[in-house]
Design a protein around this motif. Structure first.
Motif, PDB file in Angstrom:
ATOM      1  N   THR A 690       0.830  -1.217   0.000  1.00 39.17           N
ATOM      2  CA  THR A 690       0.000   0.000   0.000  1.00 39.17           C
ATOM      3  C   THR A 690       0.859   1.260   0.000  1.00 39.17           C
ATOM      4  O   THR A 690       0.337   2.364   0.152  1.00 39.17           O
ATOM      5  N   SER A 691       2.164   1.102  -0.155  1.00 39.62           N
ATOM      6  CA  SER A 691       3.046   2.268  -0.179  1.00 39.62           C
ATOM      7  C   SER A 691       4.211   1.999  -1.124  1.00 39.62           C
ATOM      8  O   SER A 691       4.481   0.853  -1.503  1.00 39.62           O
ATOM      9  N   LYS A 729      -1.486   6.008 -12.203  1.00 39.78           N
ATOM     10  CA  LYS A 729      -2.336   7.113 -11.734  1.00 39.78           C
ATOM     11  C   LYS A 729      -2.951   7.851 -12.922  1.00 39.78           C
ATOM     12  O   LYS A 729      -4.136   8.200 -12.906  1.00 39.78           O
ATOM     13  N   THR A 735      -5.141   5.360  -7.091  1.00 43.39           N
ATOM     14  CA  THR A 735      -5.135   6.709  -6.527  1.00 43.39           C
ATOM     15  C   THR A 735      -3.999   6.795  -5.521  1.00 43.39           C
ATOM     16  O   THR A 735      -3.644   5.801  -4.868  1.00 43.39           O
ATOM     17  N   SER A 737      -2.809   8.877  -2.194  1.00 44.67           N
ATOM     18  CA  SER A 737      -3.230   9.792  -1.136  1.00 44.67           C
ATOM     19  C   SER A 737      -2.052  10.652  -0.709  1.00 44.67           C
ATOM     20  O   SER A 737      -0.951  10.142  -0.463  1.00 44.67           O
ATOM     21  N   ASP A 738      -2.289  11.977  -0.609  1.00 47.68           N
ATOM     22  CA  ASP A 738      -1.226  12.907  -0.211  1.00 47.68           C
ATOM     23  C   ASP A 738      -1.270  13.208   1.281  1.00 47.68           C
ATOM     24  O   ASP A 738      -0.607  14.141   1.750  1.00 47.68           O
ATOM     25  N   ALA A 739      -2.050  12.447   2.036  1.00 46.32           N
ATOM     26  CA  ALA A 739      -2.171  12.705   3.477  1.00 46.32           C
ATOM     27  C   ALA A 739      -0.812  12.589   4.167  1.00 46.32           C
ATOM     28  O   ALA A 739      -0.471  13.382   5.041  1.00 46.32           O
ATOM     29  N   PRO A 744       3.077   8.220   0.861  1.00 46.24           N
ATOM     30  CA  PRO A 744       1.695   8.315   0.387  1.00 46.24           C
ATOM     31  C   PRO A 744       1.055   6.937   0.223  1.00 46.24           C
ATOM     32  O   PRO A 744       1.704   5.987  -0.211  1.00 46.24           O
ATOM     33  N   GLN A 747      -3.998   3.220  -3.407  1.00 43.82           N
ATOM     34  CA  GLN A 747      -5.242   2.443  -3.445  1.00 43.82           C
ATOM     35  C   GLN A 747      -5.655   2.209  -4.881  1.00 43.82           C
ATOM     36  O   GLN A 747      -5.428   3.050  -5.758  1.00 43.82           O
TER      37      GLN A 747
END
Length: 1011
Positions: A690-691, A729, A735, A737-739, A744, A747
């Motif tokens: 996931t990363s 992407k 997608t 995520s930039d959180a 990041p 997903q």
């Protein structure tokens, strides 16, 4: 009782016992010493009388075999007395005399008695020299004596019960026992032995006790077996397998003994310890048998599923058919994953294990489904045939992805690879963390030759130029014959046929047919008489397979025992030719290089018509694969290959035959990194990573990482990962995520999930989505044409070159609705008419769509007529290409079905494509489909079976092979046996699926609310 000691004699009536006279001890009983014990101690017990006892006979064998009776050894009683006295003294010294004298009614003495009894029984070991199994039994009895409810009377149990009874009486106070001294342990032992001996003959205490010991020994043995089985999984004498497997190998395969290298390989420590393992041998060395034994060990001993990966559909079907009989006899399932066949995820079976036999692409999808459902741990063994195909373009990339995922996600799945000899096998070992076994064994010695002009040289790497003179050709050719056959192929062939077999590898398909025809023009009449009747049968079968049509070349050459073999044949023709060659009906095949990579068809002599495949010069791996077909184990004493070389190619051929073996390199970067792109998408979709950091960690377990210095010269592996993530992407497949800016989260989107689950090439992913979306706007349902267009494979479009007159003729036969649908996708009638008339078209047209519609018309005609021959003739295409188109379309239709299942907007396609996949897979009349599902049953055979009354799978599964042979024309016993076994396996599989569904429905839910 009178003072003194009671002598008890037990008379043995078993004939095998030794005479008691020679075992009499010289020791005499030791008298108990007189003396007073200290206050508060347990008083000594009375001594038993000396009166003579009656002789008691046992009605069964003595429990202790050849051991002496424990009562006859008088020293035992003395030891027991001494042990009791010592324990009394020790107990006396440890207790407070004043506290023990407070009560004289015996109630305070009970703990002392209990402790004394337990202590003596615990410390005294009268059975130290008994066998281990009996000692284990006595130890078990000691541990469980307080809870044991067994009525069998043993000395230790009797003492335990008396102590327990004393405790209960004292605690409850309901029965007041007279205050008296407790009997000694020796007394208890004697009384118990007397009781055993005095039992009535009908209920022998010895027999009961012996039965208890035997039962306990069996229980201990079973536990030991289970403990050993968990570690060694050894169930029998045949390499850890039951003898039945060896019998089946002999019965079904004719194999009685293994080669020395096979035995050595199966007994290697790394194999026994289930480490990952690669073994490399030349072609025809017997690699497959080792893999099958390992598979059977995993299925039968460890009760785990297995996956066998093979490169071609034909090989998968052959292996499924060959292993079906083993599955029926040994109670495991054999499931086919090839073409459109295979269920994802596979059926979860409670009581049976499964062997999945899969092509490279299907195996990858299968592993993905097992990871997604958390069932990969059930896969005990993964076997890859032709492991060197890791270096074979996009297919090699798929193999690498599959193996890397299994290694990363399961620590218990063993990986075994079969490979040709490779130069960089160390790289593969590092990738798979595997041991390696290499051997140059061949069951039949191979001699390699090269023919230049009229001279034949033997290949010898020790020579300076790799060639050593062997002989001169001395064939008498006429001038006309010399022009037709300048390479003397006819002469080389007639040296071995028809007595022995021969293969001629040709550079092109057309050359195969030409060479076969040329040879037959000059063969003598005697070749026509060799197995004439069987060749007549073969021609009839070829005619039936073509619905009355037969290839004119085959019609001319088969009577001579000659045929050609290439992708231009239909699958049914190919199977018939292969079977006839294996049986010796055909003695010569002219073929392309694809035969060397497919089914094993060995020959006494292999001739390479040219060192080229099409226009490309041979690779060493291709050369070794071709010449490896020379020499038939059990038939020939030697095999030989002859490479025909022109003078201009002599230097290149020297390098070819004497060069070192080739290296195998990762193909994840093949075709601009399409492999890495697909891998990363599936890793994110399966939640394996996931990363970005997790992706990099995963890639450390790939062959690409091992070889990154050679393959990642322009940019690092990290740069490749970043580039692929950006590309995914952009395509809206993932997608980011930039959180968390440092790491990041990645997903997958719905479209991305559909792409990896459908195994859709990412190049065509967005095109397919648009085509399906556009199709929903005006889906034509009164004809299959629109659906067929949507599942026509994109990768075959470049091979299509439409004949515009045929295109226009077929277009005009369409209904108005079908022509409207064609115009809607971008192929109007006006455009086709102008092209057919030879006129120029000013409007820019998408030629990809136009060609795809042409292929759709071919498939549409096939669905209506189900006759490959007539459709191929109508569209002026080779019947082999039409067959390939049909096979590819059925496989792609299955992919599109899985693609649409993940996208809610495409829900109407699920039911429509399910039926279309079934129709395309078999392309026969609906009533023949159940019979065609059986491995090895082609259309002509299905028609024969149906006409003979075998109309369903159940009919065929329950058929008698002998009756089938008499009923069905040209059906041999071996074929009938395989057919019935395959039908039974398929029927069992279908029944098992239904049974699993029933059990799942009736099972109590795990999350049932509790109130």
């Amino acid at each position: 009782m009178n003072s003194g000691r009671l002598d008890v004699k037990i008379k043995r009536v078993c004939a095998r016992k030794r005479s008691r006279s020679i075992l009499k001890t010289h020791l005499t009983p030791v008298r108990k010493k007189e003396g007073r014990l200290g206050p508060g101690t347990c008083p000594p017990n009375s001594i038993m009388t000396d009166s003579r006892a009656a002789e008691f006979c046992s009605d069964s064998e003595d429990l202790f075999g050849d051991y002496d009776s424990i009562l006859e050894d008088s020293s035992l009683l003395a030891k027991l007395d001494d042990a009791e006295q010592n324990e009394r003294l020790r107990a006396a010294n440890q207790h407070d005399f004043a506290n023990l004298q407070l009560s004289k009614d015996g109630e305070r003495k009970q703990p002392c008695e209990n402790a004394l009894s337990d202590s003596i029984l615990g410390e005294f070991r009268p059975f130290e020299d008994l066998p281990t199994s009996q000692l284990q039994f006595h130890e078990q009895t000691k541990r469980s004596r307080l809870q044991d409810e067994n009525k069998t009377s043993t000395p230790r149990q009797s003492a335990s019960r008396m102590v327990e009874a004393g405790r209960e009486t004292s605690a409850e106070g309901e029965t007041k026992r007279p205050s008296r001294a407790r009997r000694s342990v020796a007394d208890l032992l004697k009384r118990t032995m007397l009781g055993n001996a005095a039992a009535p003959p009908g209920v022998s205490r010895t027999a009961v006790l012996k039965e208890a010991v035997v039962s306990e020994e069996i229980s201990v043995a079973v536990q030991a077996m289970e403990a050993i089985s968990a570690e060694t999984t050894d169930l029998g004498p045949f390499f850890g397998l039951p003898s039945k497997v060896k019998e089946l190998m002999h019965k079904l395969r004719g194999i009685q003994n293994l080669y020395d290298w096979q035995e050595k390989c199966l007994n290697l420590d790394c194999v026994e310890q289930r480490k990952n393992f690669i073994y490399s041998l030349p072609t025809s060395g017997g690699k497959t048998l080792v893999a099958e034994i390992l598979i059977l060990r995993e299925l039968l001993c460890r009760k785990k599923d297995c996956l066998l990966i093979l490169p071609y559909i034909s090989l998968v079907q052959e292996k499924v058919r060959g292993l079906a009989s083993f599955g029926l006899e040994l109670d495991f399932m054999v499931e086919e994953y090839a073409g459109s066949k295979g269920k994802f995820p596979p059926v979860k079976r409670r009581n049976k294990r499964s062997l999945y036999v899969a092509t490279i692409e299907k195996a990858h999808s299968l592993v993905n489904s097992l990871i997604e459902t958390n069932r990969l741990e059930n896969l005990g063994l993964l076997v890859v045939d032709e492991l060197h195909m890791l270096g074979d373009g996009s297919r090699g990339a798929v193999i690498e992805m599959t193996l890397a995922k299994v290694q990363y996600m399961s620590k218990t799945t063993q990986i075994v690879g079969m490979s040709a000899t490779l130069g960089n096998i160390k790289d593969l070992q590092t990738f798979l963390k595997a041991e390696n076994y290499t051997n140059d064994f061949r069951p039949v010695q191979l001699k390699e030759y090269v023919k230049v002009n009229d001279t034949i040289y033997e290949v010898d790497p020790k020579e300076e130029n790799c060639f050593r003179f062997s002989r001169l050709l001395n064939f008498k050719y006429s001038s006309a014959m010399q022009k037709i056959d300048p390479d003397h192929i006819i002469a080389l062939v007639t040296e071995v046929i028809p007595t022995h077999s021969c293969l001629i590898f040709c550079p092109t398909k057309k050359n195969c047919e030409n060479v076969a025809g040329m040879i037959c023009r000059y063969l003598k009449e005697q070749f026509l008489q060799h197995r004439e009747q069987e060749k007549t049968v073969l021609l009839q079968e070829l005619r039936d397979s073509g619905n009355g049509s037969v290839c004119p070349v085959l019609r001319r050459v088969v009577p001579y025992g000659v045929a050609y073999h290439h992708s231009g044949l239909t699958s049914e023709e190919r199977k018939l030719v292969e079977a006839a060659y294996s049986d010796g009906v055909l003695c010569l095949l002219t073929c392309t290089s694809t035969l060397a990579a497919g089914i094993n068809l060995p020959a006494r002599r292999v001739i390479l018509r040219s060192p080229y495949v099409a226009t490309d010069f041979l690779k060493r791996s291709q050369y070794k694969q071709m010449v490896g077909r020379a020499g038939r184990a059990g038939i020939d004493t030697a095999g030989e290959s002859i490479l025909i070389v022109q003078e201009k190619d002599k230097n290149m051929v020297q390098a070819l035959v004497c060069s070192p073996v080739e290296n195998c390199f990762s193909n994840l970067m093949h075709d601009d990194g399409k492999g890495v792109l697909s891998l990363i998408l599936s890793l994110i979709g399966l939640n394996i990573t996931t990363s970005l950091q997790q992706i990099q960690d995963f890639l450390h377990g790939t062959l690409l990482f091992v070889q990154q210095q050679q393959l990642c010269m322009e940019k690092s592996l990290w740069d490749v990962v970043l580039q692929c993530v950006d590309m995914l992407k952009e395509k809206d497949l993932i997608t980011v995520s930039d959180a968390d800016l440092l790491s990041p989260a990645l997903q997958i989107t719905k479209l991305g999930r559909a792409a990896y689950k459908g195994s859709v090439d990412l190049t065509y992913c967005d095109v397919l989505y648009k085509d399906l979306s556009k199709g929903l706007e005006g889906l034509l349902l009164n004809s299959y044409l629109h659906l067929v267009y949507l599942v026509t494979p994109y990768d075959l479009i470049p091979q299509c070159k439409p004949d515009w007159m045929i295109y226009f003729r077929q277009f005009t036969l369409l209904s108005a609705a079908e022509q409207k649908m064609s115009a809607a996708v971008g192929v109007p009638e006006s455009f086709v008419a102008r092209k057919a008339a030879g006129q120029t078209v000013k409007k820019n047209m998408n030629l990809g769509v136009v060609r795809r519609m042409y292929l759709s018309l071919v498939l549409f005609s096939l669905l209506k007529e189900t006759n490959v021959w007539s459709v191929a003739e109508r569209f002026q295409l080779s019947r082999g290409f039409v067959q390939t188109l049909l096979t590819s379309a059925s496989a792609f239709c299955s992919c599109v079905l899985h693609f649409t299942e993940e996208l809610e907007e495409f829900w109407p396609f699920k039911a429509l494509l399910t039926e279309l996949t079934r129709r395309l897979s078999y392309c026969v009349k609906a009533e023949l489909i159940p019979l065609m599902e059986v491995a090895g049953v082609m259309e002509s055979r299905a028609k024969q079976l149906y006409n003979a009354g075998y109309k369903t799978l159940a009919h065929l599964a329950n058929a008698d092979p002998a009756v089938l042979c008499r009923t069905i024309e040209n059906l041999y016993k071996k074929q009938a046996n395989l057919m019935v076994a395959s039908a039974k396996m398929l029927l069992n599989e279908k029944a098992s699926v239904l049974q699993e569904e029933v059990e799942e429905l009736l099972a109590l839910p795990d999350d049932l609310p509790q109130f």
